[in-house]
Design a protein around this motif. Sequence first.
Motif, short mmCIF file in Angstrom:
data_model
loop_
_atom_site.label_atom_id
_atom_site.label_comp_id
_atom_site.label_asym_id
_atom_site.label_seq_id
_atom_site.Cartn_x
_atom_site.Cartn_y
_atom_site.Cartn_z
N ILE A 74 -59.80 -8.02 -25.24
CA ILE A 74 -61.02 -7.65 -24.51
C ILE A 74 -61.79 -6.58 -25.28
O ILE A 74 -63.00 -6.64 -25.41
CB ILE A 74 -60.69 -7.18 -23.08
CG1 ILE A 74 -60.09 -8.34 -22.29
CG2 ILE A 74 -61.91 -6.62 -22.39
CD1 ILE A 74 -59.56 -7.95 -20.93
N SER A 75 -61.07 -5.58 -25.77
CA SER A 75 -61.71 -4.49 -26.48
C SER A 75 -60.69 -3.77 -27.34
O SER A 75 -59.53 -3.65 -26.96
CB SER A 75 -62.33 -3.51 -25.48
OG SER A 75 -62.85 -2.38 -26.14
N GLN A 76 -61.15 -3.26 -28.47
CA GLN A 76 -60.30 -2.42 -29.31
C GLN A 76 -60.42 -0.96 -28.88
O GLN A 76 -59.61 -0.13 -29.28
CB GLN A 76 -60.73 -2.55 -30.78
CG GLN A 76 -60.49 -3.94 -31.35
CD GLN A 76 -59.02 -4.25 -31.50
OE1 GLN A 76 -58.29 -3.54 -32.18
NE2 GLN A 76 -58.57 -5.29 -30.82
N ASP A 77 -61.43 -0.66 -28.08
CA ASP A 77 -61.75 0.69 -27.64
C ASP A 77 -61.08 0.95 -26.29
O ASP A 77 -61.25 0.18 -25.34
CB ASP A 77 -63.27 0.82 -27.52
CG ASP A 77 -63.75 2.21 -27.16
OD1 ASP A 77 -62.92 3.12 -26.96
OD2 ASP A 77 -64.98 2.39 -27.08
N ALA A 78 -60.35 2.04 -26.17
CA ALA A 78 -59.66 2.36 -24.93
C ALA A 78 -60.57 3.03 -23.90
O ALA A 78 -60.20 3.13 -22.72
CB ALA A 78 -58.47 3.28 -25.21
#
Length: 197
Positions: A74-78
């Motif tokens: 979904i995303s690499q960013d937490a």
Amino acid sequence: MLQAEDEPMAAEADAAILAASVSDPQAFAAVFERHFTAIHRWLHRRVGAPLAEDLAAETFTRAFDRRDRFDARISQDARPWLFGIAANLVHDHRRSELRRLRALARAERWEAVIESDPSAGAVARADAAALGPAVAAALADLRAPERDALLLVAWAGLDYEEVARATGVPIGTVRSRLHRARGRLRAALGESEERDR
């Protein structure tokens, strides 16, 4: 040296760090160090200083406990994931938040709750002080999903896609919520200005 929380390389590394932290729990510290300030700042603005520290700590405790469920597809960013956890914690404290906004709306000295910023102009601070109670009242009157979307954009600096990930709704729903929230705020603040005249 740690990178700033808004640098692209930092965001790209979050998924890898979380994956590594499943077998090496110490690795999670990098995600904490990278994003704690932003999460805490947003929570401070939502619920005030006394509760922000506790909710920020609880956000990272829950994130640590659920780090194996972070979906890097979904995303690499937490950040959206962390803001989603934080927003859910705020929902748990909704009643006290609404009481706080209603109390601020009645406050005679709104200036006391505005953060001091020596670099900001006196006119901007005076305008904020004058509108503060009306803004607080208008925020308190928004539906919770609209208020969440608006404050994730305004205070946390998330874009629409990140708000969608944080709240678990489609981006079109985020756009609708923001449109309604902004309209209601404009209407409430317009009514307040008319009353003041």
